[in-house]
Design a protein around this motif. Structure first.
Motif, mmCIF file in Angstrom:
data_model
loop_
_atom_site.group_PDB
_atom_site.id
_atom_site.type_symbol
_atom_site.label_atom_id
_atom_site.label_comp_id
_atom_site.label_asym_id
_atom_site.label_seq_id
_atom_site.Cartn_x
_atom_site.Cartn_y
_atom_site.Cartn_z
ATOM 1 N N ASP A 190 0.812 -1.219 0.000
ATOM 2 C CA ASP A 190 0.000 0.000 0.000
ATOM 3 C C ASP A 190 0.846 1.271 0.000
ATOM 4 O O ASP A 190 0.398 2.321 -0.460
ATOM 5 C CB ASP A 190 -0.938 0.011 1.213
ATOM 6 C CG ASP A 190 -2.058 -1.016 1.070
ATOM 7 O OD1 ASP A 190 -2.232 -1.518 -0.046
ATOM 8 O OD2 ASP A 190 -2.718 -1.315 2.068
ATOM 9 N N ASN A 226 -8.377 -5.866 -4.711
ATOM 10 C CA ASN A 226 -7.911 -4.887 -5.692
ATOM 11 C C ASN A 226 -8.590 -5.045 -7.047
ATOM 12 O O ASN A 226 -8.961 -4.061 -7.686
ATOM 13 C CB ASN A 226 -6.393 -4.978 -5.861
ATOM 14 C CG ASN A 226 -5.637 -4.294 -4.737
ATOM 15 O OD1 ASN A 226 -5.527 -3.086 -4.688
ATOM 16 N ND2 ASN A 226 -5.137 -5.092 -3.813
ATOM 17 N N MET A 236 -12.334 -2.958 -5.655
ATOM 18 C CA MET A 236 -12.044 -1.556 -5.958
ATOM 19 C C MET A 236 -12.959 -0.973 -7.039
ATOM 20 O O MET A 236 -13.561 0.089 -6.830
ATOM 21 C CB MET A 236 -10.574 -1.388 -6.340
ATOM 22 C CG MET A 236 -10.160 0.066 -6.536
ATOM 23 S SD MET A 236 -8.413 0.259 -6.963
ATOM 24 C CE MET A 236 -7.642 -0.190 -5.414
ATOM 25 N N THR A 279 -9.103 -0.228 -0.462
ATOM 26 C CA THR A 279 -9.525 -0.716 -1.780
ATOM 27 C C THR A 279 -11.036 -0.716 -1.985
ATOM 28 O O THR A 279 -11.484 -0.990 -3.099
ATOM 29 C CB THR A 279 -9.000 -2.149 -2.016
ATOM 30 O OG1 THR A 279 -9.485 -3.012 -0.986
ATOM 31 C CG2 THR A 279 -7.490 -2.184 -2.036
#
Length: 505
Positions: free
Chosen positions: A100, A309, A313, A435
């Motif tokens: 991150d 992700n 997201m 995310t």
């Protein structure tokens, strides 16, 4: 092992199912979602369940024992300069490899990526040394927090306005799912050399201290570089129409996240291997078990990060955008509350924290009580974050009173609750926040035409702040109950607070 893994996966299903249900309901009512995006979200939820299951098992049998062994070795070392140097290097290496942090560095063009990454890493390493010194000297955690958080806000007033939310978010970003379990176990190991009562109180607080370093580092960089802009690259929702397209998206993301997790775990394994050669702290059977646990941790994190992700997201960004663009934009507030209430239980490190709290407190602080307090805090923080998106009110109006209340509560709760509370802030603001919640806020902010850096950023900071209050309020209620029951039992004027005395649920 299989039985334990099944139990971990069942816990993960119970954690992920509510947030999945909320997204499904929204996608067929007020925010219709493209079928491809929905399929990616559901596939991501499946990977999330399996990933959290493997990660929790791996953390139990590898990350925690390794961290405790190294913590005990560092805390008991008579070679203080060497122990400090190892702590500095360990904190910096783990932080540099945190995935991150790479994302954060890419969003700040006024500062070179390498400068930002290594400065933040140095901040974490320095505060890890401070945590070691605190354990050896017996400094109260509350005293250190009361010194450094006012310093944080002093620097925040001096830093550029567009940089504030990014700086506070960095504190949550650097305490990710890889670093948190290891740092928590490291704190337990360092405190294990103290007396039983002092050991319980000092087992927590290491994550809290290491979360301050990144905020200070990024604020200092903002002052030194004086960036005029700090742009965030927009989130692109991929065009997905068939199941083959969905599979292609996950297949493309899997190797990248496998590489990131591998690079993140490598420093921990390397430093421990060196530590084991010197100290011989673990036997051959324990080493083999730790190796298997690292494989489980690696597999779990790869699946988890790929799921959130690739699948979560885009869905979060799309839902936030659609809700804000609709006539019912006020629904952002109740939806934010519901999502915040349930999403914290899907954070992998939260399972590690609640298990450790229950174990160290001898069951006095139950997992159920911890999860309830965390859910209240995160639900409140996401609601406030959505209010900021709708109104554009400054984050200072919430961070300053929130931290002032958290620091004030330290005077009225047992020290162990202060450590747990400030650790909880770093644990709650994990990859699920980065995310899903952050893209959700960004999508809403874009639709409303707001400033993403000042209005959308800060979600991670809010999620990291509110548990400091709710967990300590739980501790305040616990201490009052403990005092009342002890007074009824023997009428003593002096009451000793011991987490083994009263079951708090």
């Amino acid at each position: 092992m299989n039985k334990i893994l099944k139990e971990k996966i069942r816990e993960a299903v119970a954690s992920v199912l509510p947030i999945t249900g909320i997204v499904l309901v929204l996608s067929v009512t007020v925010a219709p979602m493209p079928l491809g995006t929905l399929m990616m979200f559901l596939a991501g939820a499946l990977l999330l369940v399996v990933g959290v299951g493997f990660f929790s098992l791996g953390a139990d049998i590898s990350m925690m024992p390794l961290g405790e062994a190294m913590g005990a070795g560092l805390g008991g070392s008579r070679r203080w300069p060497l122990a400090a140097l190892v702590s500095l290097a360990l904190g910096a290496l783990i932080t540099v490899a945190e995935p991150d942090l790479q994302v954060l560095a890419n969003q700040v063009p006024a500062i070179p990526d390498e400068v930002l990454i290594f400065t933040v890493a140095a901040g974490v390493g320095a505060f890890l040394v401070l945590a070691l010194l605190r354990t050896r000297r017996g400094w109260p955690l509350s005293r250190l927090l009361a010194i450094f958080y006012p310093l944080v806000f002093l620097l925040a007033f001096l830093a550029p306005g567009d940089f504030i939310a990014v700086a506070f978010d960095s504190g949550g970003v650097t305490t990710g799912p890889i670093t948190v379990p290891f740092l928590m176990a490291l704190g337990v190991g360092m405190a294990s050399l103290l007396g039983q009562r002092q050991s319980r109180e000092d087992s927590f607080g290491l994550v809290a201290l290491c979360s301050i370093g990144p905020i200070l580092a990024v604020l200092l960089l903002g002052i030194c570089y004086d960036p005029s802009t700090a742009n965030y690259a927009g989130i692109a929702v991929p065009d997905v129409f068939t199941t083959k397209d969905v599979a292609r998206q996950f297949a493309a993301g899997l190797p990248a996240y496998a590489e990131e997790v591998g690079l993140a775990l490598l420093p921990i394994a390397a430093v421990f291997a060196l530590f084991q050669l010197i100290s011989r702290s673990l036997h051959r059977r324990q080493l083999a078990q730790a190796g298997v646990g690292l494989v489980y941790t690696f597999l779990g994190l790869v699946l988890f990060l790929t799921g959130v992700n690739v699948g979560f997201m885009p869905a979060g960004h799309y839902l936030g955008s659609e809700l804000a663009a609709s006539p019912l934009r006020w629904l952002l507030l109740p939806v934010g509350f519901l999502v915040g209430w349930f999403i914290v239980t899907a954070e992998p490190a939260v399972h590690v924290l609640t298990h450790q709290v229950e174990e160290i407190s001898g069951g006095a602080i139950s997992r159920r009580a911890m999860l309830r307090s965390l859910s209240v805090g995160v639900a409140a923080s996401v609601t406030i974050a959505m209010l900021r998106v709708l109104t554009g009110v400054s984050i200072f109006w919430f961070l300053i009173p929130g931290y002032a209340l958290a620091l004030g509560l330290m005077r009225f709760v047992p020290p162990i609750f202060t450590g747990i509370a400030f650790d909880s802030g770093g644990v709650a603001s994990g990859p699920m926040t980065a995310t899903f919640l952050l893209p959700f806020a960004m999508g809403a902010c874009e639709s409303l035409g707001g400033n993403i850096l000042t209005d959308a950023f800060g979600v991670v900071a809010m999620v990291a702040m509110t548990p400091l209050v709710t967990i300590q309020l739980m501790g305040f209620a616990y201490s009052r109950r403990s005092k009342r029951l002890a007074a009824q039992a023997d009428g003593d004027d002096i009451v000793e607070y011991d987490c083994g005395e009263v079951q708090y649920e």
